[in-house]
Scaffold this motif. Structure first.
Motif, mmCIF file in Angstrom:
data_model
loop_
_atom_site.group_PDB
_atom_site.id
_atom_site.type_symbol
_atom_site.label_atom_id
_atom_site.label_comp_id
_atom_site.label_asym_id
_atom_site.label_seq_id
_atom_site.Cartn_x
_atom_site.Cartn_y
_atom_site.Cartn_z
ATOM 1 N N THR A 63 13.520 -38.075 8.323
ATOM 2 C CA THR A 63 12.787 -38.281 9.565
ATOM 3 C C THR A 63 13.486 -37.549 10.705
ATOM 4 O OG1 THR A 63 14.019 -40.271 10.174
ATOM 5 C CG2 THR A 63 12.073 -40.564 8.768
ATOM 6 N N THR A 64 12.801 -37.393 11.796
ATOM 7 C CA THR A 64 13.385 -36.695 12.949
ATOM 8 C C THR A 64 14.612 -37.440 13.459
ATOM 9 O OG1 THR A 64 11.212 -35.843 13.568
ATOM 10 C CG2 THR A 64 12.911 -35.836 15.265
ATOM 11 N N LYS A 65 14.535 -38.775 13.514
ATOM 12 C CA LYS A 65 15.677 -39.559 14.000
ATOM 13 C C LYS A 65 16.884 -39.401 13.063
ATOM 14 C CE LYS A 65 17.081 -44.197 15.419
ATOM 15 N NZ LYS A 65 18.356 -44.084 14.723
ATOM 16 N N GLN A 66 16.621 -39.432 11.746
ATOM 17 C CA GLN A 66 17.716 -39.273 10.797
ATOM 18 C C GLN A 66 18.377 -37.908 10.948
ATOM 19 O OE1 GLN A 66 15.625 -40.031 7.148
ATOM 20 N NE2 GLN A 66 16.166 -42.213 7.120
ATOM 21 N N LEU A 67 17.531 -36.892 11.201
ATOM 22 C CA LEU A 67 18.083 -35.549 11.365
ATOM 23 C C LEU A 67 18.910 -35.459 12.643
ATOM 24 C CD1 LEU A 67 18.082 -32.739 10.055
ATOM 25 C CD2 LEU A 67 16.154 -32.145 11.504
ATOM 26 N N PHE A 68 18.428 -36.081 13.729
ATOM 27 C CA PHE A 68 19.176 -36.088 14.978
ATOM 28 C C PHE A 68 20.474 -36.868 14.829
ATOM 29 C CE2 PHE A 68 15.412 -35.275 18.072
ATOM 30 C CZ PHE A 68 15.364 -33.964 17.629
ATOM 31 N N ASP A 69 20.412 -37.986 14.098
ATOM 32 C CA ASP A 69 21.634 -38.762 13.879
ATOM 33 C C ASP A 69 22.660 -37.953 13.094
ATOM 34 O OD1 ASP A 69 20.601 -40.930 15.224
ATOM 35 O OD2 ASP A 69 19.884 -41.955 13.409
ATOM 36 N N GLN A 70 22.194 -37.211 12.103
ATOM 37 C CA GLN A 70 23.104 -36.379 11.317
ATOM 38 C C GLN A 70 23.690 -35.262 12.167
ATOM 39 O OE1 GLN A 70 21.481 -35.069 7.593
ATOM 40 N NE2 GLN A 70 23.179 -33.677 7.150
ATOM 41 N N TYR A 71 22.842 -34.673 13.027
ATOM 42 C CA TYR A 71 23.330 -33.623 13.928
ATOM 43 C C TYR A 71 24.362 -34.187 14.897
ATOM 44 C CZ TYR A 71 23.367 -30.354 17.835
ATOM 45 O OH TYR A 71 23.766 -29.495 18.826
ATOM 46 N N GLN A 72 24.097 -35.390 15.408
ATOM 47 C CA GLN A 72 25.014 -36.030 16.347
ATOM 48 C C GLN A 72 26.363 -36.308 15.684
ATOM 49 O OE1 GLN A 72 24.087 -39.313 19.578
ATOM 50 N NE2 GLN A 72 24.259 -40.290 17.569
ATOM 51 N N SER A 75 28.068 -32.722 14.911
ATOM 52 C CA SER A 75 28.487 -31.977 16.106
ATOM 53 C C SER A 75 29.320 -32.822 17.064
ATOM 54 C CB SER A 75 27.262 -31.466 16.851
ATOM 55 O OG SER A 75 26.465 -32.553 17.317
ATOM 56 N N GLU A 76 29.401 -34.136 16.775
ATOM 57 C CA GLU A 76 30.134 -35.064 17.629
ATOM 58 C C GLU A 76 29.597 -35.055 19.061
ATOM 59 O OE1 GLU A 76 34.253 -34.127 17.312
ATOM 60 O OE2 GLU A 76 34.433 -34.843 15.248
ATOM 61 N N LYS A 77 28.278 -34.952 19.168
ATOM 62 C CA LYS A 77 27.608 -35.001 20.466
ATOM 63 C C LYS A 77 26.710 -36.228 20.512
ATOM 64 C CE LYS A 77 27.485 -29.991 21.253
ATOM 65 N NZ LYS A 77 26.597 -28.813 21.487
ATOM 66 N N ASP A 78 26.766 -36.919 21.630
ATOM 67 C CA ASP A 78 25.950 -38.126 21.793
ATOM 68 C C ASP A 78 24.599 -37.718 22.382
ATOM 69 O OD1 ASP A 78 24.869 -40.578 22.130
ATOM 70 O OD2 ASP A 78 26.521 -41.431 23.286
ATOM 71 N N LEU A 79 23.575 -37.738 21.529
ATOM 72 C CA LEU A 79 22.248 -37.326 21.981
ATOM 73 C C LEU A 79 21.472 -38.450 22.634
ATOM 74 C CD1 LEU A 79 21.139 -35.244 18.848
ATOM 75 C CD2 LEU A 79 22.103 -34.390 20.995
ATOM 76 N N TRP A 80 21.889 -39.702 22.402
ATOM 77 C CA TRP A 80 21.070 -40.833 22.833
ATOM 78 C C TRP A 80 21.571 -41.506 24.104
ATOM 79 C CZ3 TRP A 80 16.961 -40.154 20.181
ATOM 80 C CH2 TRP A 80 17.020 -39.733 18.848
#
Length: 213
Positions: A63-72, A75-80
């Motif tokens: 899912t998009t959220k799972q992909l963003f969580d994996q990217y976060q 990359s050690e970046k807080d997207l949320w």
């Protein structure tokens, strides 16, 4: 014949720009799907057109959220956090607006007036008077409309009553003089309906213009 090279710049014509966007979006999503299938890759594409219409592609296995969580995580970046902070700020603003509206409602009911100074009380009074005037004007319009409707019904009833009286007069005239004993071809006689003990009678009278000199 080789196709000419397209110059990479903004397409000014809106129709041509939309057509190009649609074609290239389809091609891009097709390549993303091929990459997902051939290489078992996780791909997510989010696009907004010039008309702010959303289009997205996401690999079927995620899912998009799972992909963003994996990217976060990678990359050690807080997207949320920034998104969360914006939502908290918006929620605070909405609570303030809601509290203000509730306070105004209570004040218009004569409550929570202790914190108002003289100027605020005067302003509230003027607002209430203006509101009462609007309500009163509306009430008078409704009353006037009701009166007009009743007057119209009354006029219609009077017209119906007149028609019924005329029909009754004609009917009684025929009943009182069924053999045509009174000859009124010259218009020398006038007539009227008389009632006695609930019974109606027709009377023929000589008009003054035909009386002997």
């Amino acid at each position: 014949m080789a196709r000419g090279k397209i110059q990479i710049k903004k397409i000014e014509n809106k129709t041509s720009r939309q057509v190009t966007y649609s074609k290239r979006r389809t091609g891009l999503f097709k390549k993303a799907n091929e990459l997902t299938v051939l290489c078992d890759a996780k791909v997510s594409i989010i696009m907004f057109s010039s008309t702010d219409k959303l289009h997205e592609y996401i690999s079927p296995s995620i899912t998009t959220k799972q992909l963003f969580d994996q990217y976060q995580k990678t990359s050690e970046k807080d997207l949320w956090s920034s998104h969360y902070e914006r939502n908290l700020k918006k929620l605070k603003e909405l609570k303030e607006v809601n509290g203000s509206l509730r306070r105004e409602i209570r004040q218009r009911r004569g409550e929570s007036l202790n914190d108002l100074n003289l100027t605020e009380l005067h302003g509230l009074e003027q607002e209430m008077e203006a509101a009462v005037k609007v309500i009163r004007d509306r009430k008078y319009r409704v009353i006037t409309n009701h009166i007009d409707i009743h007057k119209k019904k009354s006029r219609n009833a009077e017209e119906v009553h007149g028609v019924l009286l005329h029909e009754l007069f004609i009917k009684n005239a025929r009943n009182e003089d069924p053999h045509g004993l009174v000859d009124n071809a010259a218009g020398d006689y006038g007539s009227f309906v008389g009632y006695s003990n609930g019974d109606s009678h027709i009377f023929a009278l000589i008009t003054p213009a035909t009386l002997p000199a």
